[in-house]
Design an enzyme around this catalytic site. Structure first.
Site, PDB file in Angstrom:
ATOM      1  N   LYS A 121      43.514 134.546  65.329  1.00  0.00           N
ATOM      2  CA  LYS A 121      42.963 133.659  64.304  1.00  0.00           C
ATOM      3  C   LYS A 121      41.787 132.851  64.860  1.00  0.00           C
ATOM      4  O   LYS A 121      41.802 132.444  66.027  1.00  0.00           O
ATOM      5  CB  LYS A 121      44.089 132.740  63.824  1.00  0.00           C
ATOM      6  CG  LYS A 121      43.812 131.890  62.613  1.00  0.00           C
ATOM      7  CD  LYS A 121      45.087 131.141  62.252  1.00  0.00           C
ATOM      8  CE  LYS A 121      44.938 130.230  61.058  1.00  0.00           C
ATOM      9  NZ  LYS A 121      46.224 129.534  60.761  1.00  0.00           N
ATOM     10  N   SER A 202      47.523 129.659  56.065  1.00  0.00           N
ATOM     11  CA  SER A 202      46.114 129.741  56.415  1.00  0.00           C
ATOM     12  C   SER A 202      45.770 130.935  57.312  1.00  0.00           C
ATOM     13  O   SER A 202      44.605 131.244  57.500  1.00  0.00           O
ATOM     14  CB  SER A 202      45.686 128.450  57.118  1.00  0.00           C
ATOM     15  OG  SER A 202      46.334 128.317  58.389  1.00  0.00           O
ATOM     16  N   SER A 226      51.980 128.761  57.330  1.00  0.00           N
ATOM     17  CA  SER A 226      50.740 129.516  57.502  1.00  0.00           C
ATOM     18  C   SER A 226      50.859 130.787  58.319  1.00  0.00           C
ATOM     19  O   SER A 226      49.919 131.566  58.397  1.00  0.00           O
ATOM     20  CB  SER A 226      49.660 128.614  58.105  1.00  0.00           C
ATOM     21  OG  SER A 226      49.262 127.647  57.165  1.00  0.00           O
TER      22      SER A 226
END
Length: 540
Positions: A121, A202, A226
């Site tokens: 990420k 997310s 997330s």
């Protein structure tokens, strides 16, 4: 996330161009046909173990794997359905793979991740030619001087960091009306299964990219939902570990009391392999000291039929938001019962929903303190040095950053005082009392449970930049606020959209949860590869 519920009620080389909304919002015109999808991908759905067998036999080299995944990113992410899940590829990936191939020949393998391409990420620092931006234009050009703990552990394990994935900007802690999977730097990520649906956030890019076989597996991060929500929405296994199992140094933060990285993969086995590579004591994250004697470097030893005799509590308060999801969950619970699990139904968390306000309060305080600390360590080359700078940057760049939703959470966080304030300390104490002592710990002790079960989430909602996210229901908050582990596994599909089932329990219960998740996965074999549909298929 689940910021996903309380944010709704309380206000939870890469191109910089923002994607046009025409393909995502209803326009009244006929949608453009999708470009043809490549029919065959040699590595589709291959596990980490199968890729290792291929390299051991000479069928593949690490360099060849990297090349195939990079071609797949071009075909699926940048062309074809244009998932927009990879924000940046690693320009050194091929060279790293070649070096690992030489090492394999000369010295042997480091372990199960040797030569395996992994995406991470874009809030996880790497000291290389890639940026770390949390999806924000305010951090474009930021190249940290040191690897994060996560990146360091991946490199030590011999993994190839293939690139970075798009995310909900600032890990979905910018606006209470945000669209998950959108960032100013990366644009909107799409759900791998149905293009007009949201990938959840997310860790949106990590979810869509892994589901679409753009990598062997990925790393996401979670404050509340997330990792598990994008895993559920993209038919993946996601592990949100106990806070302290994986070091957080070098990850752009929201909350030191809740943040953690976690693996996202297509199988429990792959997630277990990745988890084992990431554990350990982080010298720059004191909370990891609590994991001493409680962590494993090899979680694959737990991959066995472990449901027989396990006492599983059904958290019914998290059901009821979708009839089709309820039916799917009940069918899966019945299967586990046939496998020998002892089902305690209901076994609800009595404090559910009673710590939403205090959770947000803690996040607002900790985000300001933790982000200022992170940005302050970046040094003079960083474009911004404080949360105040980020807010000002966004105001000056409204046409690029604030087009679809604002930054009310950043502003509320900036207004908070230091972490010594009584209001913060009381909220943190309330969080732990209600989520741990009177929450998960209470219900598990009362019912003598080994683990608990709930739907992770509902079918993904249509992406909507006008109104923001439309979360319908699911589970994440109690485990997130408590800092306890939570694993989601593919349970099936509703109108072609993935739905995950959650296994969660007390602190450091990863070994049990992995065992149960694996047994469930092997019995149901629910995961199917995506077909990249534009809209859901409804049977007449």
């Amino acid at each position: 996330m689940k910021r996903r519920q309380f944010l709704e009620t309380s206000a939870l080389g890469c191109a910089l161009a923002i994607s046009r909304p025409a393909s995502l919002l209803a326009t009244g015109s006929s949608p453009e046909p999708l470009p043809p999808i490549p029919k065959d991908f040699e590595l589709e759905e291959l596990t980490i173990s199968e890729l290792q067998v291929g390299m051991q036999s000479g069928k593949y080299t690490a360099r060849q794997l990297v090349k195939k995944y990079l071609d797949r990113i071009d075909d699926i992410d940048k062309d074809g359905p244009k998932l927009n899940s990879v924000i940046e590829v690693n320009p050194d990936a091929m060279a790293i793979a070649e070096a690992l191939d030489r090492e394999r020949k000369e010295k042997g393998v480091r372990g199960p991740l040797h030569g395996i391409p992994i995406l991470i990420k874009d809030n996880i620092d790497t000291a290389d030619r890639m940026m770390t931006t949390a999806g924000s234009l305010a951090l474009v050009g930021s190249r940290p001087a040191q690897d994060s703990f996560v990146a360091k552990k991946l490199r030590e394990a011999g993994a190839v960091i293939l690139g970075k994935t798009n995310l909900s900007e600032w890990a979905n802690f910018r606006s209470s009306h945000s669209s998950s999977g959108w960032s100013g730097r990366g644009g909107q990520t799409k759900n791998a299964y149905i293009q007009d649906r949201n990938p959840c956030g997310s860790s949106s890019g990590s979810g869509s990219a892994t589901a679409a076989n753009l990598c062997a597996a990925a790393v996401g991060s979670e404050t509340d939902g997330s990792v598990v929500c994008p895993s559920s929405a993209n038919s993946l296994v996601g592990i949100k570990p106990t806070v302290g199992l994986i070091g957080r140094s070098g990850i752009i933060p929201i909350s030191h009391s809740q943040d953690t990285a976690g693996p996202m993969a297509r199988t429990v086995s792959d997630a277990a392999i990745l988890l084992g590579a990431l554990t350990g004591i982080d010298a720059n994250d004191a909370v990891t000291k609590t994991s001493a004697g409680r962590s494993f470097t090899d979680y694959t030893q737990l991959l066995k039929d472990g449901l027989r005799g396990a006492r599983l509590g059904i958290a019914r308060k998290y059901f009821g938001f979708n009839d089709s999801v309820d039916k799917l969950m009940n069918d899966r619970i019945a299967e586990m019962k046939k496998m020998g699990a002892v089902i305690v139904d209901p076994a609800d968390i009595p404090t559910s929903g009673k710590f939403d306000d205090s959770e947000l309060e803690v996040l607002l305080y900790e985000f300001k303190a933790d982000l200022n600390s992170y940005l302050g360590r970046l040094g003079p080359s960083s474009p911004v040095h404080s949360l105040k700078d980020v807010i000002e940057f966004n105001e000056k760049n409204r046409d690029r950053e604030l087009t679809y939703f604002g930054q009310d959470l950043l502003i509320k966080s900036q207004a908070k005082g230091p972490l010594t304030e009584k209001k913060y300390l009381q909220a943190l104490q309330k969080n732990h009392l209600l989520s741990r002592t009177k929450g998960i710990d209470f219900v598990m002790r009362k019912n003598r449970l080994d683990a608990m079960i709930a739907p992770t989430g509902g079918p993904a909602w249509p992406t909507d930049w006008i109104n923001g996210d439309h979360f319908t229901g699911g589970y994440s908050s109690a485990s997130a606020v408590a800092g306890y582990p939570h694993i989601t596994v593919p349970a099936g599909y509703v109108f072609g959209l993935p739905v995950g089932i959650s296994f969660f329990g007390g602190a450091w219960s990863e070994p049990k949860l992995i065992k149960y998740a694996y047994a469930f996965e092997q019995a149901t074999r629910a995961r199917q590869a995506p077909r990249f549909l534009r809209t859901p298929e409804f049977k007449s």
